[in-house]
Design a protein around this motif. Structure first.
Motif, PDB file in Angstrom:
ATOM      1  N   THR A 230       9.848 -10.735 -45.433  1.00  0.00           N
ATOM      2  CA  THR A 230      10.412 -10.160 -44.221  1.00  0.00           C
ATOM      3  C   THR A 230      11.904 -10.475 -44.135  1.00  0.00           C
ATOM      4  O   THR A 230      12.400 -11.409 -44.757  1.00  0.00           O
ATOM      5  N   GLY A 231      12.619  -9.682 -43.327  1.00  0.00           N
ATOM      6  CA  GLY A 231      14.062  -9.865 -43.212  1.00  0.00           C
ATOM      7  C   GLY A 231      14.769  -9.298 -44.430  1.00  0.00           C
ATOM      8  O   GLY A 231      14.260  -8.394 -45.111  1.00  0.00           O
ATOM      9  N   ASN A 232      15.945  -9.817 -44.739  1.00  0.00           N
ATOM     10  CA  ASN A 232      16.700  -9.368 -45.912  1.00  0.00           C
ATOM     11  C   ASN A 232      16.157 -10.045 -47.158  1.00  0.00           C
ATOM     12  O   ASN A 232      16.620 -11.114 -47.563  1.00  0.00           O
ATOM     13  N   SER A 233      15.162  -9.440 -47.758  1.00  0.00           N
ATOM     14  CA  SER A 233      14.479 -10.032 -48.905  1.00  0.00           C
ATOM     15  C   SER A 233      14.090  -8.937 -49.878  1.00  0.00           C
ATOM     16  O   SER A 233      13.717  -7.836 -49.472  1.00  0.00           O
ATOM     17  N   SER A 234      14.154  -9.259 -51.177  1.00  0.00           N
ATOM     18  CA  SER A 234      13.832  -8.268 -52.202  1.00  0.00           C
ATOM     19  C   SER A 234      12.487  -8.532 -52.867  1.00  0.00           C
ATOM     20  O   SER A 234      12.098  -7.816 -53.785  1.00  0.00           O
ATOM     21  N   GLY A 235      11.781  -9.568 -52.426  1.00  0.00           N
ATOM     22  CA  GLY A 235      10.489  -9.887 -53.019  1.00  0.00           C
ATOM     23  C   GLY A 235       9.850 -11.060 -52.317  1.00  0.00           C
ATOM     24  O   GLY A 235      10.496 -11.783 -51.553  1.00  0.00           O
ATOM     25  N   ALA A 236       8.566 -11.256 -52.547  1.00  0.00           N
ATOM     26  CA  ALA A 236       7.826 -12.323 -51.876  1.00  0.00           C
ATOM     27  C   ALA A 236       8.321 -13.699 -52.331  1.00  0.00           C
ATOM     28  O   ALA A 236       8.272 -14.027 -53.523  1.00  0.00           O
ATOM     29  N   HIS A 237       8.824 -14.478 -51.394  1.00  0.00           N
ATOM     30  CA  HIS A 237       9.296 -15.826 -51.694  1.00  0.00           C
ATOM     31  C   HIS A 237       9.528 -16.559 -50.373  1.00  0.00           C
ATOM     32  O   HIS A 237       9.494 -15.954 -49.298  1.00  0.00           O
ATOM     33  N   VAL A 238       9.764 -17.864 -50.456  1.00  0.00           N
ATOM     34  CA  VAL A 238      10.191 -18.632 -49.298  1.00  0.00           C
ATOM     35  C   VAL A 238      11.592 -19.168 -49.574  1.00  0.00           C
ATOM     36  O   VAL A 238      11.871 -19.678 -50.665  1.00  0.00           O
ATOM     37  N   ASP A 239      12.483 -18.986 -48.622  1.00  0.00           N
ATOM     38  CA  ASP A 239      13.814 -19.590 -48.676  1.00  0.00           C
ATOM     39  C   ASP A 239      13.688 -20.931 -47.961  1.00  0.00           C
ATOM     40  O   ASP A 239      13.534 -20.983 -46.749  1.00  0.00           O
ATOM     41  N   TYR A 240      13.732 -22.013 -48.725  1.00  0.00           N
ATOM     42  CA  TYR A 240      13.476 -23.368 -48.222  1.00  0.00           C
ATOM     43  C   TYR A 240      14.794 -24.138 -48.169  1.00  0.00           C
ATOM     44  O   TYR A 240      15.490 -24.255 -49.181  1.00  0.00           O
ATOM     45  N   ARG A 241      15.138 -24.632 -46.972  1.00  0.00           N
ATOM     46  CA  ARG A 241      16.404 -25.344 -46.797  1.00  0.00           C
ATOM     47  C   ARG A 241      16.202 -26.646 -46.032  1.00  0.00           C
ATOM     48  O   ARG A 241      15.320 -26.747 -45.186  1.00  0.00           O
ATOM     49  N   LEU A 242      17.051 -27.611 -46.336  1.00  0.00           N
ATOM     50  CA  LEU A 242      17.083 -28.898 -45.639  1.00  0.00           C
ATOM     51  C   LEU A 242      18.474 -29.128 -45.089  1.00  0.00           C
ATOM     52  O   LEU A 242      19.470 -28.745 -45.723  1.00  0.00           O
ATOM     53  N   SER A 243      18.551 -29.764 -43.919  1.00  0.00           N
ATOM     54  CA  SER A 243      19.857 -30.170 -43.391  1.00  0.00           C
ATOM     55  C   SER A 243      19.750 -31.576 -42.817  1.00  0.00           C
ATOM     56  O   SER A 243      18.708 -31.968 -42.298  1.00  0.00           O
ATOM     57  N   GLN A 244      20.824 -32.330 -42.961  1.00  0.00           N
ATOM     58  CA  GLN A 244      20.915 -33.697 -42.446  1.00  0.00           C
ATOM     59  C   GLN A 244      22.098 -33.749 -41.506  1.00  0.00           C
ATOM     60  O   GLN A 244      23.241 -33.575 -41.919  1.00  0.00           O
ATOM     61  N   GLY A 245      21.830 -33.903 -40.212  1.00  0.00           N
ATOM     62  CA  GLY A 245      22.898 -33.919 -39.235  1.00  0.00           C
ATOM     63  C   GLY A 245      23.646 -32.601 -39.172  1.00  0.00           C
ATOM     64  O   GLY A 245      24.839 -32.575 -38.899  1.00  0.00           O
ATOM     65  N   GLY A 246      22.945 -31.498 -39.451  1.00  0.00           N
ATOM     66  CA  GLY A 246      23.567 -30.183 -39.405  1.00  0.00           C
ATOM     67  C   GLY A 246      24.231 -29.759 -40.696  1.00  0.00           C
ATOM     68  O   GLY A 246      24.731 -28.641 -40.789  1.00  0.00           O
ATOM     69  N   LYS A 247      24.238 -30.611 -41.722  1.00  0.00           N
ATOM     70  CA  LYS A 247      24.861 -30.286 -42.998  1.00  0.00           C
ATOM     71  C   LYS A 247      23.787 -30.055 -44.056  1.00  0.00           C
ATOM     72  O   LYS A 247      22.840 -30.832 -44.170  1.00  0.00           O
ATOM     73  N   ALA A 248      23.942 -28.986 -44.835  1.00  0.00           N
ATOM     74  CA  ALA A 248      22.966 -28.645 -45.865  1.00  0.00           C
ATOM     75  C   ALA A 248      22.925 -29.709 -46.947  1.00  0.00           C
ATOM     76  O   ALA A 248      23.965 -30.240 -47.363  1.00  0.00           O
ATOM     77  N   VAL A 249      21.724 -30.029 -47.410  1.00  0.00           N
ATOM     78  CA  VAL A 249      21.536 -30.971 -48.523  1.00  0.00           C
ATOM     79  C   VAL A 249      20.582 -30.327 -49.530  1.00  0.00           C
ATOM     80  O   VAL A 249      19.787 -29.444 -49.182  1.00  0.00           O
TER      81      VAL A 249
END
Length: 255
Positions: A230-249
């Motif tokens: 769903t959303g802006n995606s070209s295939g089945a996947h999960v976009d997995y992100r982590l942030s520490q204090g608002g900053k990406a890690v």
């Protein structure tokens, strides 16, 4: 001297009796309990004399230390969310909710609304959750058993994990759900965000379905969504992100 010793024992007993009890779950460590409860390993040890190992037996009842100091107030501004306020004030989402028992995390905050902020900053716990490849001591769960298609980099501060549509997506650590919605404006599609305490959050996007609601407590490995495109995606996947204090890690640093 006897009187001072008796006074110390009475104060210690009063402090322990006032502390909130928590039951150890399977796989818990003092570090994981501290993260989940918004406190420190050292404070847990002080509140539970005799607990000196990281491995704990499921069913053990521990006391959570309480912070006793003056509270502060926060006036909600445009664009504020509970998660953003917690991060800005260096608090866990759970600590913010505990300080505002009448607050419904499923409702949108109103501009001008007054919130109570716990006075004790979480700076004392941040050393337990700062992510560095050589210092991580928290066991995390892989969100999806899938193929890495996009690694972490400056232009994509997360991991894309491809898997068949409907594949379970699991919370990487225990925490509280702060977002569970369809993000059409950002192009993320169905998205879940989990607050793990100490400013650490995880985000799972492009899902075919979200299975948890805002405010829900989830365990590490618990299914919270299903893979989609769903959303802006070209295939089945999960976009997995982590942030520490608002900053990406880099999520690969969480082991």
């Amino acid at each position: 001297m006897r009187r001072s010793l008796l006074t110390a024992l009475v104060l210690t007993a009063a402090s322990l009796s006032a502390a909130t009890p928590v039951t150890v779950q399977s796989g818990d460590t003092l570090t994981r309990l501290a993260l989940r409860s918004g406190t420190t390993v050292a404070a847990l040890r002080r509140a539970n004399p005799g607990v000196g190992v990281d491995a704990l037996r499921a069913g053990t009842v521990l006391r959570l230390p309480e912070f006793r100091s003056e509270t502060r107030a926060w006036t909600v501004r445009a664009g504020d969310t509970l998660s953003r306020i917690a991060q800005r004030q260096n608090l866990t989402l759970q600590a913010l909710l505990n300080a505002n028992p009448a607050l419904d995390p499923r409702r949108t905050l109103r501009v001008g609304q007054r919130l109570t902020l716990p006075a004790a900053p979480l700076a004392r716990t941040r050393t337990a959750v700062i992510l560095r490849p050589a210092s991580v001591r928290v066991s995390a769960v892989r969100p999806v058993q899938g193929r890495l298609t996009t690694p972490f980099r400056a232009t994509h501060p997360g991991l894309d994990l491809a898997a068949p549509s409907g594949t379970p997506i699991r919370a990487v650590l225990p925490g509280t759900v702060t977002e569970s919605r369809f993000d059409g404006q950002g192009g993320w599609g169905w998205t879940v965000v989990v607050d793990h305490g100490g400013g650490l959050t995880s985000r799972y996007s492009h899902n075919s379905a979200n299975l948890v609601r805002v405010g829900a407590r989830v365990n590490a490995g618990e299914v919270i969504a299903r893979v989609g495109s769903t959303g802006n995606s070209s295939g089945a996947h999960v976009d997995y992100r982590l942030s520490q204090g608002g900053k990406a890690v880099d999520p690969s640093h969480l082991q």
